[in-house]
Design an enzyme around this catalytic site. Structure first.
Site, PDB file in Angstrom:
ATOM      1  N   ALA A   1       0.853  -1.189   0.000  1.00 37.56           N
ATOM      2  CA  ALA A   1       0.000   0.000   0.000  1.00 37.56           C
ATOM      3  C   ALA A   1       0.890   1.240   0.000  1.00 37.56           C
ATOM      4  O   ALA A   1       2.066   1.180   0.351  1.00 37.56           O
ATOM      5  CB  ALA A   1      -0.908  -0.001   1.225  1.00 37.56           C
TER       6      ALA A   1
ATOM      7  N   GLY B   1      -0.435  -5.106   0.868  1.00 40.29           N
ATOM      8  CA  GLY B   1      -1.649  -5.060   0.061  1.00 40.29           C
ATOM      9  C   GLY B   1      -1.516  -5.772  -1.271  1.00 40.29           C
ATOM     10  O   GLY B   1      -2.504  -6.250  -1.834  1.00 40.29           O
TER      11      GLY B   1
ATOM     12  N   GLU C   1      -2.095  -9.338  -0.473  1.00 37.53           N
ATOM     13  CA  GLU C   1      -3.518  -9.448  -0.140  1.00 37.53           C
ATOM     14  C   GLU C   1      -4.382  -9.438  -1.399  1.00 37.53           C
ATOM     15  O   GLU C   1      -5.374 -10.163  -1.492  1.00 37.53           O
ATOM     16  CB  GLU C   1      -3.912  -8.320   0.815  1.00 37.53           C
ATOM     17  CG  GLU C   1      -3.331  -8.520   2.207  1.00 37.53           C
ATOM     18  CD  GLU C   1      -3.568  -7.345   3.138  1.00 37.53           C
ATOM     19  OE1 GLU C   1      -4.182  -7.555   4.203  1.00 37.53           O
ATOM     20  OE2 GLU C   1      -3.151  -6.218   2.808  1.00 37.53           O
TER      21      GLU C   1
ATOM     22  N   GLU D   1       3.554  -5.740   7.453  1.00 33.83           N
ATOM     23  CA  GLU D   1       2.863  -4.687   8.198  1.00 33.83           C
ATOM     24  C   GLU D   1       3.307  -4.538   9.646  1.00 33.83           C
ATOM     25  O   GLU D   1       3.365  -3.420  10.174  1.00 33.83           O
ATOM     26  CB  GLU D   1       1.339  -4.917   8.156  1.00 33.83           C
ATOM     27  CG  GLU D   1       0.689  -4.584   6.822  1.00 33.83           C
ATOM     28  CD  GLU D   1       0.698  -5.744   5.840  1.00 33.83           C
ATOM     29  OE1 GLU D   1      -0.007  -5.681   4.821  1.00 33.83           O
ATOM     30  OE2 GLU D   1       1.437  -6.731   6.080  1.00 33.83           O
TER      31      GLU D   1
END
Length: 247
Positions: free
Chosen positions: A53, A99, A102, A122
């Site tokens: 992200a 992300g 993910e 993260e």
């Protein structure tokens, strides 16, 4: 077949709000296109699928904004991809972190280039995966391996991901898209209507409070009312290849 390429090479294809919205719109358009029977998602360049992200976008967020970010992202993209009725293949080239991993995990399955690196870093930033990573990674690789990956914030290479069951196939970078397209071609020979029902039934097994067997029975029964079922069974009995009507 539609190929969607995430194109932010100067940011290693990192996801921000605009990219998530654009991906949603592109996926929605491909899903409603009657000529698209399979969707392939990949990243531009040879360094990254999605490197994560865009941290600069949320570094100043508070508790409320953080929760909203995760909820909106899951609704717009990650849950949306998982429940799409058109099969979505992630062609993972290079880094798939945070992300990015993910997103790959939300796709129906994954193929990877041999230079791929995957992880959920993260916790090294003082946060946890918020786009479904804590839920989908254990489903794919098991609880213990998922816990280790999340807690260490480390990366695994493509062959380890293959051993873990995180990806289905590993190939060279040059052959990554051709392999994804070859698999897509096999899918496209089959009934899109039946595949839609299969996606719904398989996903049901991973939803709390949902009886997956019941959904399978419903979707199995629904197939009997379709033109694809008539064509598929007739073609089998006539010893010819089925010509399915489409989506």
């Amino acid at each position: 077949m539609t190929t969607i390429t995430i194109n932010r090479p100067n940011k290693l294809n990192a996801l921000n709000k605009n990219t998530i919205q654009e991906l949603h719109d592109a996926l929605d358009a491909a899903n409603t296109d009657t000529n698209t029977k399979v969707i392939i998602i990949t990243g531009s360049g040879d360094k990254a699928f999605v490197a994560g992200a865009d941290i600069s976008e949320f570094a100043h967020f508070d508790v409320e904004n953080g929760g909203k970010l995760a909820a909106k992202g899951q609704e717009l993209l990650f849950d949306f991809v998982e429940n799409l009725s058109t099969p979505v293949i992630a062609a993972v080239n290079g880094f798939a972190l945070g992300g990015g991993l993910e997103l790959a995990m939300a796709c129906h399955f994954r193929v990877a280039s041999d230079n791929a690196k995957m992880g959920l870093p993260e916790t090294s930033l003082g946060v946890i995966p918020g786009y479904g990573g804590t839920q989908r990674l254990p489903q794919l690789v098991g609880k213990g391996r998922a816990m280790e990956m999340v807690m260490t914030a480390g990366m695994i290479d493509a062959n380890t991901a293959l051993d873990f069951g995180l990806v289905n196939h590993v190939t060279t970078q040059e052959e990554l898209l051709p392999l994804a397209e070859k698999i897509a071609g096999k899918i496209m020979r089959n009934s899109s209507v039946a595949i839609k029902g299969a996606i719904k039934a398989v996903n049901a097994n991973y939803k709390d409070g949902v009886n997956g067997f019941k959904i399978e029975i419903e979707e199995f029964g629904n197939c009997f009312g379709t033109e694809d079922f008539k064509e598929g069974t007739t073609a089998f009995l006539e010893k010819r290849k089925a010509d399915f009507p489409g989506k």
